[in-house]
Every structure is written in structure tokens, then in C-alpha cells.
Design a protein around this motif. Structure first.
Motif, PDB file in Angstrom:
ATOM      1  N   TRP A  50       0.806  -1.220   0.000  1.00  0.00           N
ATOM      2  CA  TRP A  50       0.000   0.000   0.000  1.00  0.00           C
ATOM      3  C   TRP A  50       0.837   1.268   0.000  1.00  0.00           C
ATOM      4  O   TRP A  50       0.378   2.316  -0.456  1.00  0.00           O
ATOM      5  CB  TRP A  50      -0.952   0.022   1.198  1.00  0.00           C
ATOM      6  N   ILE A  51       2.048   1.196   0.494  1.00  0.00           N
ATOM      7  CA  ILE A  51       2.830   2.430   0.636  1.00  0.00           C
ATOM      8  C   ILE A  51       3.026   3.152  -0.698  1.00  0.00           C
ATOM      9  O   ILE A  51       2.703   4.341  -0.794  1.00  0.00           O
ATOM     10  CB  ILE A  51       4.132   2.176   1.395  1.00  0.00           C
ATOM     11  N   PRO A  52       3.520   2.497  -1.749  1.00  0.00           N
ATOM     12  CA  PRO A  52       3.641   3.241  -3.016  1.00  0.00           C
ATOM     13  C   PRO A  52       2.293   3.698  -3.562  1.00  0.00           C
ATOM     14  O   PRO A  52       2.206   4.772  -4.171  1.00  0.00           O
ATOM     15  CB  PRO A  52       4.327   2.263  -3.968  1.00  0.00           C
ATOM     16  N   GLU A  53       1.246   2.934  -3.330  1.00  0.00           N
ATOM     17  CA  GLU A  53      -0.095   3.329  -3.771  1.00  0.00           C
ATOM     18  C   GLU A  53      -0.547   4.595  -3.048  1.00  0.00           C
ATOM     19  O   GLU A  53      -1.077   5.520  -3.660  1.00  0.00           O
ATOM     20  CB  GLU A  53      -1.105   2.204  -3.488  1.00  0.00           C
ATOM     21  N   LEU A  54      -0.366   4.628  -1.744  1.00  0.00           N
ATOM     22  CA  LEU A  54      -0.836   5.763  -0.937  1.00  0.00           C
ATOM     23  C   LEU A  54       0.049   6.993  -1.087  1.00  0.00           C
ATOM     24  O   LEU A  54      -0.413   8.117  -0.880  1.00  0.00           O
ATOM     25  CB  LEU A  54      -0.925   5.343   0.530  1.00  0.00           C
ATOM     26  N   GLU A  55       1.310   6.793  -1.428  1.00  0.00           N
ATOM     27  CA  GLU A  55       2.213   7.915  -1.682  1.00  0.00           C
ATOM     28  C   GLU A  55       1.851   8.644  -2.965  1.00  0.00           C
ATOM     29  O   GLU A  55       2.172   9.819  -3.128  1.00  0.00           O
ATOM     30  CB  GLU A  55       3.663   7.436  -1.757  1.00  0.00           C
ATOM     31  N   ASP A  56       1.183   7.965  -3.879  1.00  0.00           N
ATOM     32  CA  ASP A  56       0.776   8.552  -5.161  1.00  0.00           C
ATOM     33  C   ASP A  56      -0.288   9.623  -4.918  1.00  0.00           C
ATOM     34  O   ASP A  56      -1.358   9.334  -4.379  1.00  0.00           O
ATOM     35  CB  ASP A  56       0.225   7.451  -6.064  1.00  0.00           C
ATOM     36  N   GLU A  57       0.003  10.847  -5.312  1.00  0.00           N
ATOM     37  CA  GLU A  57      -0.922  11.965  -5.091  1.00  0.00           C
ATOM     38  C   GLU A  57      -2.257  11.778  -5.802  1.00  0.00           C
ATOM     39  O   GLU A  57      -3.243  12.419  -5.438  1.00  0.00           O
ATOM     40  CB  GLU A  57      -0.271  13.279  -5.505  1.00  0.00           C
ATOM     41  N   ASP A  58      -2.311  10.903  -6.796  1.00  0.00           N
ATOM     42  CA  ASP A  58      -3.553  10.638  -7.513  1.00  0.00           C
ATOM     43  C   ASP A  58      -4.419   9.582  -6.818  1.00  0.00           C
ATOM     44  O   ASP A  58      -5.554   9.344  -7.237  1.00  0.00           O
ATOM     45  CB  ASP A  58      -3.269  10.193  -8.949  1.00  0.00           C
ATOM     46  N   SER A  59      -3.888   8.969  -5.776  1.00  0.00           N
ATOM     47  CA  SER A  59      -4.655   7.968  -5.034  1.00  0.00           C
ATOM     48  C   SER A  59      -5.849   8.621  -4.339  1.00  0.00           C
ATOM     49  O   SER A  59      -5.732   9.716  -3.784  1.00  0.00           O
ATOM     50  CB  SER A  59      -3.767   7.300  -3.977  1.00  0.00           C
ATOM     51  N   ASP A  60      -6.975   7.928  -4.364  1.00  0.00           N
ATOM     52  CA  ASP A  60      -8.175   8.423  -3.674  1.00  0.00           C
ATOM     53  C   ASP A  60      -7.943   8.559  -2.172  1.00  0.00           C
ATOM     54  O   ASP A  60      -8.671   9.288  -1.499  1.00  0.00           O
ATOM     55  CB  ASP A  60      -9.359   7.480  -3.899  1.00  0.00           C
ATOM     56  N   TYR A  61      -6.948   7.863  -1.650  1.00  0.00           N
ATOM     57  CA  TYR A  61      -6.724   7.821  -0.198  1.00  0.00           C
ATOM     58  C   TYR A  61      -5.419   8.498   0.221  1.00  0.00           C
ATOM     59  O   TYR A  61      -5.000   8.376   1.358  1.00  0.00           O
ATOM     60  CB  TYR A  61      -6.773   6.361   0.269  1.00  0.00           C
ATOM     61  N   HIS A  62      -4.814   9.237  -0.720  1.00  0.00           N
ATOM     62  CA  HIS A  62      -3.551   9.919  -0.440  1.00  0.00           C
ATOM     63  C   HIS A  62      -3.681  10.911   0.724  1.00  0.00           C
ATOM     64  O   HIS A  62      -2.845  10.927   1.630  1.00  0.00           O
ATOM     65  CB  HIS A  62      -3.040  10.633  -1.691  1.00  0.00           C
ATOM     66  N   GLU A  63      -4.722  11.721   0.717  1.00  0.00           N
ATOM     67  CA  GLU A  63      -4.893  12.725   1.784  1.00  0.00           C
ATOM     68  C   GLU A  63      -5.117  12.065   3.137  1.00  0.00           C
ATOM     69  O   GLU A  63      -4.575  12.522   4.156  1.00  0.00           O
ATOM     70  CB  GLU A  63      -6.041  13.670   1.461  1.00  0.00           C
ATOM     71  N   LEU A  64      -5.898  11.013   3.170  1.00  0.00           N
ATOM     72  CA  LEU A  64      -6.123  10.283   4.416  1.00  0.00           C
ATOM     73  C   LEU A  64      -4.806   9.709   4.935  1.00  0.00           C
ATOM     74  O   LEU A  64      -4.485   9.820   6.119  1.00  0.00           O
ATOM     75  CB  LEU A  64      -7.150   9.172   4.191  1.00  0.00           C
ATOM     76  N   TYR A  65      -4.030   9.129   4.054  1.00  0.00           N
ATOM     77  CA  TYR A  65      -2.710   8.597   4.411  1.00  0.00           C
ATOM     78  C   TYR A  65      -1.797   9.711   4.921  1.00  0.00           C
ATOM     79  O   TYR A  65      -1.104   9.538   5.930  1.00  0.00           O
ATOM     80  CB  TYR A  65      -2.114   7.903   3.189  1.00  0.00           C
ATOM     81  N   GLN A  66      -1.814  10.849   4.258  1.00  0.00           N
ATOM     82  CA  GLN A  66      -0.969  11.966   4.674  1.00  0.00           C
ATOM     83  C   GLN A  66      -1.295  12.417   6.098  1.00  0.00           C
ATOM     84  O   GLN A  66      -0.424  12.877   6.825  1.00  0.00           O
ATOM     85  CB  GLN A  66      -1.099  13.142   3.702  1.00  0.00           C
TER      86      GLN A  66
END
Length: 118
Positions: A50-66
Motif C-alpha cells: 500500500w505504501i507506493p499506492e498511498l504515496e501517489d498523489e492521484d490515489s483516492d486515499y492519499h490525503e487520508l494517508y498523509q
């Protein structure tokens, strides 16, 4: 004061696993936003994907991860085993190898953390 360790084990395949990671991130965020609580967010096993997925700014869950990224770490062994070691290192996420290359869940329990897995 509550101490919680949120362990993400769900991989990136399938809708159910998306639900697990989102619920894990939301749970970590709730603890992080509560004064006096301590939270550790650990990506372990297939969850390291999940880490590379969530690091991607285009991910729907990037802000939540941040919102909880500063509490995040990843299993050192599993990052390699699941082919994301370089992405984890590039993201600057701390890797844990306390117990034979893996995070020590026992030490978290010893430190009075509640362990919650997703």
C-alpha cells in the motif's frame, strides 16, 4: 491515554482490501487526532504494497494517508518480499526489523499498546 498499534496486513488486490486499508487509516487518524493518545501505523505482510499506492498523489486515499503518515512504518522483510522495498525507502517510511526482520508485535504489547489488525 490510549496506545494503539494499527497493523495493515491487507494487500492491494480486491475491493475488500481497499476497505480494510481505508478503515485502518481512518482508525489511525482517529487516534492521532485524540489528545493524549499514541498511535503506531504498521504496514506488514502484503500491507506493505500500500505504501507506493498511498504515496501517489492521484490515489483516492492519499490525503487520508498523509494525515497519519508521520506515524507510519513498514516491515523491513516484507517490504522486500513483496517487491516494494525501493518504494518504501524512496518514500522515507521507517522500516522495522526488531524481530528477525519483522516488527516486534510483542514489544508493542509489552509497552501496553492495543493491537488492531486490518
Amino acid at each position: 491515554m490510549t496506545k494503539a498499534a494499527i497493523v495493515i496486513l491487507a494487500g492491494t488486490d480486491g475491493h475488500a482490501n481497499v476497505g480494510r486499508v481505508v478503515n485502518g487509516l481512518e482508525t489511525a487518524k482517529e487516534f492521532a487526532e485524540t489528545d493524549g493518545d499514541e498511535v503506531e501505523l504498521i504496514f506488514d505482510g502484503a500491507g506493505t504494497q500500500w505504501i507506493p499506492e498511498l504515496e501517489d498523489e492521484d490515489s483516492d486515499y492519499h490525503e487520508l494517508y498523509q494525515a497519519v503518515r508521520e506515524n507510519a512504518s513498514a516491515c523491513d522483510f516484507c517490504s522486500g518480499a513483496f517487491g516494494v522495498a525501493d518504494a518504501v525507502a524512496d518514500a522515507g517510511v521507517v522500516t522495522l526489523d526488531d524481530h528477525e526482520g519483522h516488527p516486534s508485535i510483542r514489544s508493542l504489547v509489552d509497552d501496553d499498546y492495543e493491537i488492531i489488525t486490518f
